[in-house]
Design a protein around this motif. Structure first.
Motif, mmCIF file in Angstrom:
data_model
loop_
_atom_site.group_PDB
_atom_site.id
_atom_site.type_symbol
_atom_site.label_atom_id
_atom_site.label_comp_id
_atom_site.label_asym_id
_atom_site.label_seq_id
_atom_site.Cartn_x
_atom_site.Cartn_y
_atom_site.Cartn_z
ATOM 1 N N LYS A 1 -21.701 -17.431 -4.030
ATOM 2 C CA LYS A 1 -21.014 -16.176 -3.721
ATOM 3 C C LYS A 1 -21.889 -14.941 -3.875
ATOM 4 O O LYS A 1 -21.835 -14.054 -3.035
ATOM 5 N N TYR B 1 -22.109 -13.573 -0.150
ATOM 6 C CA TYR B 1 -21.250 -12.406 0.039
ATOM 7 C C TYR B 1 -22.087 -11.142 0.233
ATOM 8 O O TYR B 1 -21.759 -10.304 1.060
ATOM 9 N N TYR C 1 -17.319 -8.377 -1.838
ATOM 10 C CA TYR C 1 -18.505 -8.490 -2.691
ATOM 11 C C TYR C 1 -18.227 -7.945 -4.098
ATOM 12 O O TYR C 1 -18.576 -8.576 -5.093
ATOM 13 N N ARG D 1 -15.975 -10.412 -6.049
ATOM 14 C CA ARG D 1 -16.332 -11.826 -5.882
ATOM 15 C C ARG D 1 -16.048 -12.678 -7.115
ATOM 16 O O ARG D 1 -15.743 -13.850 -7.003
ATOM 17 N N ASP E 1 -12.611 -14.136 -6.915
ATOM 18 C CA ASP E 1 -12.360 -15.046 -5.798
ATOM 19 C C ASP E 1 -12.519 -16.477 -6.309
ATOM 20 O O ASP E 1 -13.607 -17.031 -6.324
#
Length: 116
Positions: free
Chosen positions: A51, A55, A96, A99, A102
């Motif tokens: 990520k 991202y 971003y 993140r 997420d």
């Protein structure tokens, strides 16, 4: 993903886009290669792998393409489709920055998200 497949299935179109927006002269072979790499990269992004890297890269690449088309924003009535890039850029920034929250991804779950 659509643009990645476009690079593979219609590399001549990609050559024209790179010439018009980025002032780069690329070959159709390079366009196909970029399409293959883009499919792998977008897949990693969509699955939430790496990520911090994917991202950020998506954010930087989308920002680059958004600002590369800046001249299109100066003639808004004939280029309405280009304005969709701005909310997408905002979404990339938000994704971003958030993140760590997420957690519906294949990568290791974030400790931060579980300690709320």
């Amino acid at each position: 993903m659509v643009w990645a497949f476009d690079k593979i299935l219609a590399p001549g179109h990609t050559v024209k886009v790179f010439a018009a927006f980025y002032n780069l002269d690329i070959s159709t072979s390079l366009a196909v290669g970029l399409g293959v790499v883009q499919i792998a990269f977008i897949s990693a992004f969509a699955l939430g792998l790496y990520k911090s890297i994917t991202y950020l890269a998506i954010l930087v690449l989308h920002a680059g393409s958004t600002f590369a088309a800046f001249a299109k924003y100066l003639d808004p009535l004939n280029n309405l489709l280009f304005f969709a890039a701005w909310p997408m850029l905002a979404a990339c920034i938000g994704l971003y920055l958030l993140r760590e929250y997420d957690v519906w991804v294949l990568s290791r779950k974030s400790e931060l998200a579980y300690n709320r």
